[in-house]
Design an enzyme around this catalytic site. Structure first.
Site, PDB file in Angstrom:
ATOM      1  N   SER A  97       0.835  -1.202   0.000  1.00 22.03           N
ATOM      2  CA  SER A  97       0.000   0.000   0.000  1.00 22.03           C
ATOM      3  C   SER A  97       0.870   1.252   0.000  1.00 22.03           C
ATOM      4  O   SER A  97       2.076   1.190   0.226  1.00 22.03           O
ATOM      5  CB  SER A  97      -0.880   0.012   1.241  1.00 22.03           C
ATOM      6  OG  SER A  97      -0.068   0.270   2.379  1.00 22.03           O
ATOM      7  N   LYS A  98       0.211   2.373  -0.206  1.00 22.24           N
ATOM      8  CA  LYS A  98       0.923   3.650  -0.196  1.00 22.24           C
ATOM      9  C   LYS A  98       1.589   3.856   1.160  1.00 22.24           C
ATOM     10  O   LYS A  98       2.689   4.379   1.249  1.00 22.24           O
ATOM     11  CB  LYS A  98      -0.059   4.775  -0.499  1.00 22.24           C
ATOM     12  CG  LYS A  98       0.506   6.143  -0.240  1.00 22.24           C
ATOM     13  CD  LYS A  98      -0.344   7.233  -0.828  1.00 22.24           C
ATOM     14  CE  LYS A  98      -0.210   8.553  -0.093  1.00 22.24           C
ATOM     15  NZ  LYS A  98       1.149   8.964   0.252  1.00 22.24           N
TER      16      LYS A  98
END
Ligand code: GLU
Length: 513
Positions: free
Chosen positions: A265-266
């Site tokens: 994920s970011k």
């Protein structure tokens, strides 16, 4: 007759393209090129509520930056299947939804959001899965339960409706996935998904299948998150009478966090200091910024190489592949089923290899662009010289500046703790004497400077190390860097002598010469 290979990358413009998406695009591109086929970019924007301005351009720019352009598509050439943006194809979908209803493969449903909630809650309360399916649909408001004249009336009066697929109660849906082998799903675990919405737009499922068919797509290569949708798509091909044109499926493994558990994920990128997007992105609503590979100093060739290896491996142990070599070597059969862990160190290593493979002149173009942005001017030969010296010291193009800023601007104040630790009483006076010796050097080359340095140390009875670090600190402000004499040669006599003088003057009184 063998069909010409045609694949598509079909992102929804809902935000910046995640590198998982970029990898999907890359694998599609490699597969198309390997088979002499076409790679399409289709923008799937049927869900207007999730539309984010700028996302589409971002996707196009990313593909261009990585040199994996589409042969046809939004932002690329317009082939005979244009337009490639689903919102512009709106008028094409309704007839297929109607055809499904006419053939009893789909039905109208008039249930309100509250009625749907009540149905799901009741099912859950009875320990059943909250699905709109062959059983539950019989107690809902749809064209299977309402008398036909009432259905007509509701439709004629403009009452909102959706069209749902009518799945059989007990049937096995089987299809072959190139990466996963045979996949078998029972219809009793499947929903009667909405195909067409009251706003006149198809849902992803219908639009995706209709477009793949109309655009003559032969292979659907996409992320694993779409695997659960594939059985529904297979049913749609069957119900629309297109089974002989059904593409082959290949669902790519997930990109996992470096630790290996969970989707990348970011937040993982922020936490571990690597980008999860190809280019910088500023969220148009929140203004939140996300960093991209391009702006972080990665080379597009390195990003391609990094992504190629996240889920695929070649038949031998080679690791460095340019795009052309990847095209030759790539095959879906070598894509693994299990998730691919993102390895930050490896990503750095790849970039470093590409950086070292560049000529000093090529790197100078990159460094010059960085300098221009900062309003720093320097002549190209000098910039090229800096690149030659810094190349072995850095992994990213922007480090050519950040790690070697002292080639262009006055060095910052040297580390006081280091000075306190390394400087003896006579260090400053030796440095001053060395400056005097340097001022007599006329042939200002690395070799000559090195020669004077050794003569000086010998004459003064000093170990080279005792003079070298102070010398380096005085001209660069930092303890590490490229070979010191080459560095001093490039900086030039005047700069070196000036900096030494200033440095000596800035020392604490107790250490002054
Ligand atoms: N629009 C889908 C996405 O955003 C495409 C999935 C597919 O390739 O079928 O990824």
């Amino acid at each position: 007759m063998e069909r010409r290979v045609r694949v598509r990358f079909a992102p929804s413009p809902t935000g910046p393209l995640h590198i998982g998406g970029v990898r999907t695009a890359l694998y599609n591109y490699l597969f198309a090129k390997k088979h002499g086929g076409d790679f399409l970019l289709r923008i799937e924007d049927t869900d207007q509520t999730r539309f984010v301005p700028g996302a589409e351009n971002y996707i196009i720019e990313a593909l261009k930056w990585l040199s994996i352009p589409a042969d046809e598509g939004v932002g690329f050439a317009q082939g005979k299947h244009a337009p490639y943006r689903q919102s512009e194809r709106k008028a094409m979908y309704k007839q297929y939804a109607d055809q499904l209803v006419a053939n009893d493969y789909a039905y109208y449903a008039f249930d309100t959001a509250e009625e749907l909630d009540t149905m799901r809650d009741t099912l859950k309360a009875n320990g059943m899965s909250p699905m709109y399916d062959a059983v539950s649909r019989m107690s809902m408001k749809n064209s299977l339960t309402l008398p036909s004249d009432e259905v007509e009336k509701r439709l004629a009066s403009g009452e909102p409706y959706v069209i749902r697929i009518k799945l059989p109660r007990k049937e096995e849906v089987r299809f072959h996935d190139i990466i996963r082998g045979w996949v078998v799903v029972h219809t009793n675990t499947m929903d009667d998904k909405v195909l067409f919405k009251s706003d006149g737009m198809p849902t992803y499922h219908l639009a995706n299948v209709v477009d793949d068919y109309l655009m003559e797509i032969t292979h659907v290569i996409r992320g694993e998150e779409w695997l659960p949708s594939a059985p529904l798509h297979v049913m749609l091909y069957r119900y629309l009478g297109w089974e002989d044109k059904m593409p082959e499926f290949a669902h790519l493994p997930l990109l996992l966090k470096p630790e290996g558990n969970g989707k990348l994920s970011k937040r993982d990128g922020d936490r571990l200091g690597f980008p999860v997007f190809p280019l910088n992105w500023t969220d148009p609503k929140t203004g939140e910024q996300s960093s991209g590979y391009r702006e972080s100093g990665y080379f597009p060739e390195a990003v391609i190489n990094i992504l190629a290896f996240l889920g695929w491996h070649p038949s031998d142990h080679r690791e460095l592949f340019n795009l052309e070599e990847l095209v030759n070597e790539f095959s879906l059969e070598r894509v693994s089923k299990s998730g691919a862990k993102f390895d930050v160190q490896k990503a750095h290593w790849f970039n470093q290899q590409y950086l070292r493979g560049k000529s000093d002149a090529e790197l100078a173009v990159t460094l010059k662009a960085i300098l221009d942005q900062k309003g720093i001017t320097a002549n190209l030969d000098y910039i090229t010289g800096v690149c030659g010296l810094m190349k072995e010291k850095v992994s990213f193009s922007n480090e050519l500046f950040s790690e070697g800023a002292y080639f262009f601007i006055e060095p910052g104040k040297a580390d006081e703790a280091l000075i306190a630790k390394k400087f003896k009483e006579d260090t400053a006076s030796k440095l001053k004497a060395f400056a005097a010796k340097l001022s007599e050097v006329n042939d200002w080359t690395g070799a000559k400077l090195e020669e004077s340095f050794h003569q000086f140390c010998e004459a003064e009875g000093k170990k080279p190390g005792e003079v070298m670090l102070p010398f380096r600190l005085s001209i660069s402000g930092v303890a590490g860097g490229p070979p010191i004499f080459d560095m001093a040669a490039l900086l030039g006599k005047e700069t070196v002598l000036n900096r030494m003088e200033q440095f000596l003057a800035s020392l604490p009184t107790s250490l002054q010469a």
